[in-house]
Scaffold this motif. Structure first.
Motif, PDB file in Angstrom:
ATOM      1  N   ALA A 124       0.832  -1.205   0.000  1.00 20.61           N
ATOM      2  CA  ALA A 124       0.000   0.000   0.000  1.00 20.61           C
ATOM      3  C   ALA A 124       0.864   1.251   0.000  1.00 20.61           C
ATOM      4  O   ALA A 124       0.598   2.198  -0.741  1.00 20.61           O
ATOM      5  CB  ALA A 124      -0.932   0.003   1.209  1.00 20.61           C
ATOM      6  N   GLY A 125       1.913   1.254   0.807  1.00 18.31           N
ATOM      7  CA  GLY A 125       2.770   2.425   0.871  1.00 18.31           C
ATOM      8  C   GLY A 125       3.633   2.608  -0.353  1.00 18.31           C
ATOM      9  O   GLY A 125       3.813   3.720  -0.835  1.00 18.31           O
ATOM     10  N   LEU A 126       4.166   1.517  -0.879  1.00 17.93           N
ATOM     11  CA  LEU A 126       5.070   1.620  -2.019  1.00 17.93           C
ATOM     12  C   LEU A 126       4.345   1.926  -3.327  1.00 17.93           C
ATOM     13  O   LEU A 126       4.843   2.676  -4.161  1.00 17.93           O
ATOM     14  CB  LEU A 126       5.880   0.341  -2.169  1.00 17.93           C
ATOM     15  CG  LEU A 126       6.923   0.088  -1.078  1.00 17.93           C
ATOM     16  CD1 LEU A 126       7.517  -1.300  -1.237  1.00 17.93           C
ATOM     17  CD2 LEU A 126       8.003   1.140  -1.123  1.00 17.93           C
ATOM     18  N   LEU A 127       3.174   1.358  -3.523  1.00 17.99           N
ATOM     19  CA  LEU A 127       2.482   1.527  -4.799  1.00 17.99           C
ATOM     20  C   LEU A 127       1.452   2.649  -4.812  1.00 17.99           C
ATOM     21  O   LEU A 127       1.199   3.233  -5.858  1.00 17.99           O
ATOM     22  CB  LEU A 127       1.796   0.216  -5.202  1.00 17.99           C
ATOM     23  CG  LEU A 127       2.724  -0.950  -5.498  1.00 17.99           C
ATOM     24  CD1 LEU A 127       1.913  -2.187  -5.837  1.00 17.99           C
ATOM     25  CD2 LEU A 127       3.666  -0.608  -6.627  1.00 17.99           C
ATOM     26  N   PHE A 128       0.851   2.933  -3.663  1.00 15.10           N
ATOM     27  CA  PHE A 128      -0.267   3.874  -3.658  1.00 15.10           C
ATOM     28  C   PHE A 128      -0.030   5.127  -2.830  1.00 15.10           C
ATOM     29  O   PHE A 128      -0.899   5.976  -2.759  1.00 15.10           O
ATOM     30  CB  PHE A 128      -1.539   3.172  -3.181  1.00 15.10           C
ATOM     31  CG  PHE A 128      -1.915   1.996  -4.030  1.00 15.10           C
ATOM     32  CD1 PHE A 128      -2.364   2.175  -5.321  1.00 15.10           C
ATOM     33  CD2 PHE A 128      -1.790   0.712  -3.539  1.00 15.10           C
ATOM     34  CE1 PHE A 128      -2.695   1.094  -6.111  1.00 15.10           C
ATOM     35  CE2 PHE A 128      -2.124  -0.373  -4.320  1.00 15.10           C
ATOM     36  CZ  PHE A 128      -2.580  -0.183  -5.611  1.00 15.10           C
ATOM     37  N   GLY A 129       1.109   5.232  -2.177  1.00 18.15           N
ATOM     38  CA  GLY A 129       1.420   6.453  -1.451  1.00 18.15           C
ATOM     39  C   GLY A 129       1.492   6.267   0.050  1.00 18.15           C
ATOM     40  O   GLY A 129       0.991   5.288   0.611  1.00 18.15           O
ATOM     41  N   ALA A 130       2.118   7.239   0.676  1.00 22.32           N
ATOM     42  CA  ALA A 130       2.364   7.173   2.115  1.00 22.32           C
ATOM     43  C   ALA A 130       1.090   7.128   2.956  1.00 22.32           C
ATOM     44  O   ALA A 130       1.022   6.335   3.899  1.00 22.32           O
ATOM     45  CB  ALA A 130       3.239   8.346   2.541  1.00 22.32           C
ATOM     46  N   PRO A 131       0.047   7.917   2.667  1.00 17.77           N
ATOM     47  CA  PRO A 131      -1.139   7.855   3.530  1.00 17.77           C
ATOM     48  C   PRO A 131      -1.799   6.477   3.557  1.00 17.77           C
ATOM     49  O   PRO A 131      -2.224   6.008   4.612  1.00 17.77           O
ATOM     50  CB  PRO A 131      -2.081   8.903   2.940  1.00 17.77           C
ATOM     51  CG  PRO A 131      -1.199   9.841   2.223  1.00 17.77           C
ATOM     52  CD  PRO A 131      -0.061   9.022   1.706  1.00 17.77           C
ATOM     53  N   ALA A 132      -1.857   5.816   2.415  1.00 21.23           N
ATOM     54  CA  ALA A 132      -2.452   4.477   2.368  1.00 21.23           C
ATOM     55  C   ALA A 132      -1.605   3.479   3.150  1.00 21.23           C
ATOM     56  O   ALA A 132      -2.134   2.655   3.895  1.00 21.23           O
ATOM     57  CB  ALA A 132      -2.616   4.017   0.924  1.00 21.23           C
TER      58      ALA A 132
END
Length: 120
Positions: free
Chosen positions: A75-83
């Motif tokens: 979630a963090g690597l592909l969709f961004g830090a908040p996710a």
């Protein structure tokens, strides 16, 4: 021992399929990636996947599978830090609530993985 390998493969494949599905939605449905509601939805989805991997975790001959950290990392690597941060917080909080002492180090690992995925 082979049953543990099969269980780990199935769990990782399920998380990967959900990741590919969310990535496909984001790319081909032209979802705004900076939209906070999309980040929250992804965080909840991947946090739930992290808890499901913990709840349905396998054990064979004293070996425990540890694939629940894959969801916050993806979630963090592909969709961004908040996710990634939200998924890691949900996963860590769920691990603390599920077990009193045995999952505490696993909760620390989830927090470290969300920090790694969100900020690096």
């Amino acid at each position: 021992m082979p049953s543990l390998w099969i269980h780990m493969f199935i769990t990782a494949a399920l998380i990967s399929l959900v990741t590919v599905g969310c990535y496909w939605l984001e790319k081909y449905r032209h979802i705004d990636t900076h939209n906070n509601s999309w980040q929250i939805i992804l965080g909840i989805i991947f946090g739930t996947l992290s808890l499901a991997a913990l709840t349905f975790g396998g054990e064979a001959n004293g070996n425990i599978d540890n694939v629940q950290d894959i969801a916050p990392l993806l979630a963090g690597l592909l969709f961004g830090a908040p996710a990634g941060i939200l998924a890691g917080i949900l996963g860590a909080a769920g691990r603390i609530l599920i077990s009193a002492t045995s999952n505490t180090p696993i909760s620390y690992a989830a927090v470290l993985s969300l920090l790694a995925a969100g900020f690096f």
